[in-house]
Design a protein around this motif. Structure first.
Motif, PDB file in Angstrom:
ATOM      1  N   HIS A 175       1.298   5.754 -53.889  1.00  0.00           N
ATOM      2  CA  HIS A 175       1.666   6.740 -52.863  1.00  0.00           C
ATOM      3  C   HIS A 175       1.638   6.110 -51.470  1.00  0.00           C
ATOM      4  CE1 HIS A 175      -1.769   8.223 -50.485  1.00  0.00           C
ATOM      5  NE2 HIS A 175      -0.997   9.175 -50.015  1.00  0.00           N
ATOM      6  N   MET A 176       0.768   5.123 -51.277  1.00  0.00           N
ATOM      7  CA  MET A 176       0.787   4.384 -50.009  1.00  0.00           C
ATOM      8  C   MET A 176       2.091   3.608 -49.863  1.00  0.00           C
ATOM      9  SD  MET A 176      -1.987   5.021 -48.330  1.00  0.00           S
ATOM     10  CE  MET A 176      -2.252   3.677 -47.180  1.00  0.00           C
ATOM     11  N   GLY A 177       2.566   3.075 -50.975  1.00  0.00           N
ATOM     12  CA  GLY A 177       3.839   2.364 -50.938  1.00  0.00           C
ATOM     13  C   GLY A 177       4.989   3.282 -50.543  1.00  0.00           C
ATOM     14  N   ILE A 178       4.984   4.496 -51.072  1.00  0.00           N
ATOM     15  CA  ILE A 178       6.026   5.462 -50.722  1.00  0.00           C
ATOM     16  C   ILE A 178       5.941   5.785 -49.229  1.00  0.00           C
ATOM     17  CG2 ILE A 178       6.898   7.792 -51.093  1.00  0.00           C
ATOM     18  CD1 ILE A 178       7.517   6.009 -53.402  1.00  0.00           C
ATOM     19  N   ILE A 179       4.741   5.925 -48.730  1.00  0.00           N
ATOM     20  CA  ILE A 179       4.572   6.207 -47.306  1.00  0.00           C
ATOM     21  C   ILE A 179       5.126   5.055 -46.462  1.00  0.00           C
ATOM     22  CG2 ILE A 179       2.881   6.514 -45.457  1.00  0.00           C
ATOM     23  CD1 ILE A 179       1.170   8.081 -47.379  1.00  0.00           C
ATOM     24  N   LEU A 180       4.846   3.854 -46.902  1.00  0.00           N
ATOM     25  CA  LEU A 180       5.377   2.687 -46.190  1.00  0.00           C
ATOM     26  C   LEU A 180       6.904   2.751 -46.116  1.00  0.00           C
ATOM     27  CD1 LEU A 180       5.149  -0.047 -44.872  1.00  0.00           C
ATOM     28  CD2 LEU A 180       4.959  -1.096 -47.125  1.00  0.00           C
ATOM     29  N   PHE A 181       7.519   3.116 -47.240  1.00  0.00           N
ATOM     30  CA  PHE A 181       8.975   3.261 -47.239  1.00  0.00           C
ATOM     31  C   PHE A 181       9.407   4.377 -46.299  1.00  0.00           C
ATOM     32  CE2 PHE A 181      12.856   5.266 -48.740  1.00  0.00           C
ATOM     33  CZ  PHE A 181      13.701   4.176 -48.860  1.00  0.00           C
ATOM     34  N   TRP A 182       8.714   5.505 -46.390  1.00  0.00           N
ATOM     35  CA  TRP A 182       9.049   6.681 -45.583  1.00  0.00           C
ATOM     36  C   TRP A 182       9.008   6.358 -44.091  1.00  0.00           C
ATOM     37  CZ3 TRP A 182       5.483   9.140 -42.298  1.00  0.00           C
ATOM     38  CH2 TRP A 182       5.876  10.371 -41.773  1.00  0.00           C
ATOM     39  N   ILE A 183       8.035   5.542 -43.716  1.00  0.00           N
ATOM     40  CA  ILE A 183       7.924   5.152 -42.314  1.00  0.00           C
ATOM     41  C   ILE A 183       9.192   4.459 -41.836  1.00  0.00           C
ATOM     42  CG2 ILE A 183       6.790   3.482 -40.800  1.00  0.00           C
ATOM     43  CD1 ILE A 183       4.176   4.209 -42.285  1.00  0.00           C
ATOM     44  N   HIS A 184       9.770   3.670 -42.711  1.00  0.00           N
ATOM     45  CA  HIS A 184      10.978   2.943 -42.326  1.00  0.00           C
ATOM     46  C   HIS A 184      12.239   3.760 -42.539  1.00  0.00           C
ATOM     47  CE1 HIS A 184       8.122  -0.371 -42.654  1.00  0.00           C
ATOM     48  NE2 HIS A 184       8.953  -1.082 -41.918  1.00  0.00           N
ATOM     49  N   ASP A 185      12.096   4.888 -43.161  1.00  0.00           N
ATOM     50  CA  ASP A 185      13.253   5.686 -43.571  1.00  0.00           C
ATOM     51  C   ASP A 185      13.920   6.344 -42.371  1.00  0.00           C
ATOM     52  OD1 ASP A 185      15.118   7.218 -44.811  1.00  0.00           O
ATOM     53  OD2 ASP A 185      13.719   8.326 -46.093  1.00  0.00           O
ATOM     54  N   ARG A 186      15.222   6.048 -42.171  1.00  0.00           N
ATOM     55  CA  ARG A 186      15.967   6.641 -41.058  1.00  0.00           C
ATOM     56  C   ARG A 186      17.039   7.608 -41.558  1.00  0.00           C
ATOM     57  NH1 ARG A 186      12.343   5.275 -39.178  1.00  0.00           N
ATOM     58  NH2 ARG A 186      11.794   3.893 -37.454  1.00  0.00           N
ATOM     59  N   SER A 187      17.052   7.887 -42.862  1.00  0.00           N
ATOM     60  CA  SER A 187      18.066   8.809 -43.399  1.00  0.00           C
ATOM     61  C   SER A 187      17.759  10.231 -42.948  1.00  0.00           C
ATOM     62  CB  SER A 187      18.080   8.729 -44.929  1.00  0.00           C
ATOM     63  OG  SER A 187      16.863   9.211 -45.464  1.00  0.00           O
ATOM     64  N   PRO A 188      18.800  11.078 -42.858  1.00  0.00           N
ATOM     65  CA  PRO A 188      18.599  12.455 -42.364  1.00  0.00           C
ATOM     66  C   PRO A 188      17.603  13.212 -43.243  1.00  0.00           C
ATOM     67  CG  PRO A 188      20.948  11.946 -42.645  1.00  0.00           C
ATOM     68  CD  PRO A 188      20.195  10.815 -43.239  1.00  0.00           C
ATOM     69  N   GLY A 189      16.624  13.802 -42.604  1.00  0.00           N
ATOM     70  CA  GLY A 189      15.613  14.546 -43.343  1.00  0.00           C
ATOM     71  C   GLY A 189      14.790  13.683 -44.281  1.00  0.00           C
ATOM     72  N   CYS A 190      14.841  12.372 -44.057  1.00  0.00           N
ATOM     73  CA  CYS A 190      14.140  11.429 -44.931  1.00  0.00           C
ATOM     74  C   CYS A 190      14.539  11.627 -46.381  1.00  0.00           C
ATOM     75  CB  CYS A 190      12.632  11.544 -44.755  1.00  0.00           C
ATOM     76  SG  CYS A 190      12.063  10.954 -43.169  1.00  0.00           S
TER      77      CYS A 190
END
Lengths: 243, 243
Positions: free
Chosen positions: A178-193
């Motif tokens: 789940h930390m890995g997903i958060i790391l991705f989410w932080i970089h995520d620039r897509s609309p509404g993530c």
DNA sequence: GTCTATAACCGGATAGAC
DNA sequence: GTCTATCCGGTTATAGAC
């Protein structure tokens, strides 16, 4: 929970032990900071601005929050509580392992959404081993334990059957995931993530499948090796946070 | 390599295009900074101290390095070159996949050793998506490509036989894995970072085994799902670096 | 003791003269 | 290419008010 000094240091000090007025001032400063971070971003929000907007002096702001970073720490704890609340429903009603995990991960992304704007800083300071924000630090131990327990509930109250040796370790593996997903989410620039949600869906399915095949005999030694590595990792790097 | 503006911006600008004297001044400032970071740590080393010790003015130091962080960027590039050099030997002489990977990972830890003292800051700023130090940023693309290619050589010039669909993706997976080891190493406080070496040994063996079983038919759909996820991850989050 | 404020320090970064 | 002077913002010292 709030009796835990690691997780709730500031809250314990001010919301419980100190005066009513102090508690309100502190909460007001935190809310103001949160709003300004949203409006302007982290770097662009000065402590002077937070203090002014909150209607207190700079020194007073520092009385409640020992540093600009410690504002993040408070936000971090708040976010965790929101996640736990948002997960309660699925955890109470779902039994399928995959669905439970999916629900908890969705809840995570949902509750994180308002913080996306300044999450980068949160994570980047958290990556510093010397920072108390670091997930492996003593200061974070309580939150980490609780979050891991959450994933424990995902597994143990589900219909999944996993090898005994894996059962006790899987929650921590899930927390790491789940930390890995958060790391991705932080970089995520897509609309509404949206990309993060999609990634979570896919990886949840992948994990559910992995859990399902985990009983295959030829994989047994691999699992054993994996657990040995986890032990290794857990054993090392228990640094404290030097000033 | 040094013709690449992303990787070698400062070097290209100053070592190649500018004057001899400028190149020497720049190198001297960098060496001085490196020494001070070793002696005192990152936070404790001020730009003023770097300038004074290097015998230049503060403004002059900023002429060559636009920020304190950009000093790290220069160090980062230097470290990558050292790793490539240190890996040349195993890559030329070993054929067994596991041995090649082990050698390259050892070389990584060996060459990183001198930077351990201030590596935390390096990594923590690198975790910020807005930072050019971020491994996924445009500025880091060149180093990342080269590093991935290094792991490509580990695989493709070895005796390993992996499924076709995995073959082209494995180098990037290995690069990601090596980032994970670095993350551990940063937190590693054991003498001589022995724990990191041990972890690398174990995980290299684990990976070698995984690669070996990767042809098992029941794992095929899993691998396919894994690759789909990787595609997903690669597609998203291509942010530029805002000021 | 709890809280609030003012003034100053320190170090990263910039402007502009030479 | 190099300097000096200055800005700006995180942080601290400290004095007093409740």
């Amino acid at each position: 929970m709030s009796s835990n000094p690691d997780l709730r240091f500031a809250a314990a000090k001010h919301e419980e032990l100190a005066t009513e007025k102090g508690a309100r001032t502190r909460a007001h400063i935190l809310d103001t900071a949160l709003r300004l971070f949203h409006e302007r971003g982290w770097r662009e929000t000065t402590m002077r601005a937070v203090a002014t907007e909150a209607g207190v002096s700079l020194g007073n702001a520092y009385y409640y929050f020992s540093s600009k970073e410690s504002l993040i720490q408070a936000i971090y704890a708040r976010s965790h509580e929101e996640h736990a609340d948002a997960s309660a429903d699925v955890l109470a009603n779902e039994t399928a392992f995959g669905e439970r995990l999916r629900g908890v991960m969705r809840a995570k992304l949902d509750t994180l959404a308002p913080y996306h704007r300044f999450a980068a800083v949160l994570f980047s300071t958290a990556a510093d081993p010397a920072s108390p924000l670091n997930p492996w630090s003593e200061a974070s131990a309580a939150v980490r334990r609780e979050a891991t327990a959450l994933f424990g509930r995902v597994l143990h109250e589900s219909d999944a059957r996993v090898p005994k040796i894996l059962e006790s370790e899987l929650p921590e593996l899930l927390w790491t995931y789940h930390m890995g997903i958060i790391l991705f989410w932080i970089h995520d620039r897509s609309p509404g993530c949206a990309a993060s949600y999609r990634l979570a869906e896919r990886t949840v399915e992948l994990i559910a499948r992995l859990v399902a095949v985990s009983r295959l005999p030829p994989l047994r030694p691999l699992i054993r090796a994996l657990l040995a590595v986890m032990d290794e990792v857990r054993g090392a790097a228990p640094q404290s946070a030097p000033a």
